[in-house]
Design an enzyme around this catalytic site. Structure first.
Site, PDB file in Angstrom:
ATOM      1  N   SER A   1      32.603  96.469  53.476  1.00  0.00           N
ATOM      2  CA  SER A   1      33.920  96.181  52.902  1.00  0.00           C
ATOM      3  C   SER A   1      34.049  94.674  52.700  1.00  0.00           C
ATOM      4  O   SER A   1      33.505  93.895  53.492  1.00  0.00           O
ATOM      5  CB  SER A   1      35.001  96.665  53.880  1.00  0.00           C
ATOM      6  OG  SER A   1      36.237  96.061  53.566  1.00  0.00           O
ATOM      7  N   SER A   2      34.776  94.296  51.654  1.00  0.00           N
ATOM      8  CA  SER A   2      35.019  92.857  51.439  1.00  0.00           C
ATOM      9  C   SER A   2      35.685  92.263  52.680  1.00  0.00           C
ATOM     10  O   SER A   2      35.414  91.122  53.060  1.00  0.00           O
ATOM     11  CB  SER A   2      35.929  92.641  50.231  1.00  0.00           C
ATOM     12  OG  SER A   2      35.448  93.345  49.112  1.00  0.00           O
TER      13      SER A   2
ATOM     14  N   GLU B   1      33.797 106.810  48.018  1.00  0.00           N
ATOM     15  CA  GLU B   1      34.431 107.700  49.004  1.00  0.00           C
ATOM     16  C   GLU B   1      34.898 106.939  50.234  1.00  0.00           C
ATOM     17  O   GLU B   1      35.522 107.509  51.115  1.00  0.00           O
ATOM     18  CB  GLU B   1      33.464 108.817  49.401  1.00  0.00           C
ATOM     19  CG  GLU B   1      33.243 109.794  48.269  1.00  0.00           C
ATOM     20  CD  GLU B   1      32.347 110.959  48.636  1.00  0.00           C
ATOM     21  OE1 GLU B   1      31.612 110.848  49.656  1.00  0.00           O
ATOM     22  OE2 GLU B   1      32.381 111.968  47.912  1.00  0.00           O
TER      23      GLU B   1
ATOM     24  N   GLY C   1      28.235  97.893  48.511  1.00  0.00           N
ATOM     25  CA  GLY C   1      29.015  99.107  48.254  1.00  0.00           C
ATOM     26  C   GLY C   1      29.403  99.175  46.781  1.00  0.00           C
ATOM     27  O   GLY C   1      29.159 100.167  46.091  1.00  0.00           O
ATOM     28  N   HIS C   2      29.973  98.080  46.282  1.00  0.00           N
ATOM     29  CA  HIS C   2      30.321  98.005  44.856  1.00  0.00           C
ATOM     30  C   HIS C   2      29.065  98.184  43.991  1.00  0.00           C
ATOM     31  O   HIS C   2      29.083  98.887  42.982  1.00  0.00           O
ATOM     32  CB  HIS C   2      30.926  96.634  44.525  1.00  0.00           C
ATOM     33  CG  HIS C   2      32.222  96.335  45.219  1.00  0.00           C
ATOM     34  ND1 HIS C   2      32.353  95.325  46.137  1.00  0.00           N
ATOM     35  CD2 HIS C   2      33.446  96.909  45.122  1.00  0.00           C
ATOM     36  CE1 HIS C   2      33.600  95.283  46.574  1.00  0.00           C
ATOM     37  NE2 HIS C   2      34.287  96.230  45.979  1.00  0.00           N
TER      38      HIS C   2
END
Ligand code: AMP
Length: 251
Positions: free
Chosen positions: A183-184, A146, A34-35
């Protein structure tokens, strides 16, 4: 990749980049795909790329959540180096908060809803740290996911309210193949939790009223923090194995 630890040092470097476009991605570490999607966009669209890794304590209302946040600085450095990032800004608390958080930025309306209603002070911490980071890095473009849609909207409002010279670029949510938003915090889930987590997105995508979605999530075994439909978007947060997961979808 140059690793910079203090604001003064970064500001000095920034002077030498005066006529270059600078793309900036603020993160809290524990980097994942994601990052990486934000980082790749920042690299592609700017002369110079800057990523910050700073686990910002002022945005955590839950101490345990902060203490168990799954981030590994060496792994993050390796990922950023491989991606081709120019500068990593990795400050400490005294660097970011010389005032020890005596000064903060507060939004009085939307920041009190949704995640803000459930996590008191969260968005004060987010707005304050992002304002500080933007003042240090002075990017041309700053990239936000987002996945944290409410956060993006609040940051957009901040930039307008304070006449800030930066363009905020929203980036689509990156999901696992099974639909789970990356997500982390997913790393905190057990294998059983990870197997169940995709149901969160599946149930949101199936739609319905707030009450229907809440019921479906509860029946699937999630502890619902909130489900809110606002401006044609479903926002939700749930707990699974005490890990808080968020997601949102356009209706
Ligand atoms: P964080 O490290 O959680 O503060 O996230 C840093 C930035 O990456 C924020 O702008 C997030 O919205 C974004 N981000 C995190 N996960 C995702 C994802 N799965 N898809 C898109 N953006 C993301």
């Amino acid at each position: 990749m140059k690793v910079i630890k203090t604001a003064e040092e970064f500001k000095q470097i920034r002077k030498s980049l005066e006529n270059k476009s600078v793309g900036f991605v603020p993160t809290m570490g524990g980097l994942h795909n994601g990052h990486l999607s934000l980082i790749q966009k920042a690299i592609k669209e700017n002369d110079v790329s800057v990523v910050s890794v700073y686990l910002n304590p002022t945005q955590f209302n839950d101490k345990k959540d902060l203490e168990t946040y799954p981030a590994n600085f060496d792994d993050d450095c390796a990922l950023l180096e491989k991606a081709g990032v120019d500068y990593l800004f990795a400050p400490t608390y005294p660097v970011m908060y010389p005032d020890d958080y005596k000064y903060m930025l507060t939004e009085k309306d939307f920041s009190k809803e949704l995640c803000g209603a459930k996590r008191p002070g969260h968005f004060d911490g987010v707005l304050t740290v992002v304002m500080k980071l933007l003042n240090i890095v002075r990017p041309t473009n700053a990239y936000f996911g987002e996945k944290d849609y409410q956060q993006f909207k609040l940051l957009e409002g901040m930039v307008q309210a304070f006449f800030m010279d930066v363009k905020l670029i929203p980036c689509p949510i990156v999901r696992e193949e099974n639909g789970l938003a990356i997500s982390s915090r997913n790393r905190k889930l057990s294998p059983a939790g990870l197997a169940m987590a995709p149901k969160f997105h599946e149930i949101l995508a199936a739609g319905g009223s707030e009450a229907e979605i809440t019921k479906a999530l509860e029946n699937a075994g999630f502890k619902v923090d909130y489900v809110t439909i606002k401006d044609n978007r479903i926002y939700a947060a749930v707990f699974l194995e005490e890990v808080r997961l968020i997601d949102n979808l356009e209706r």
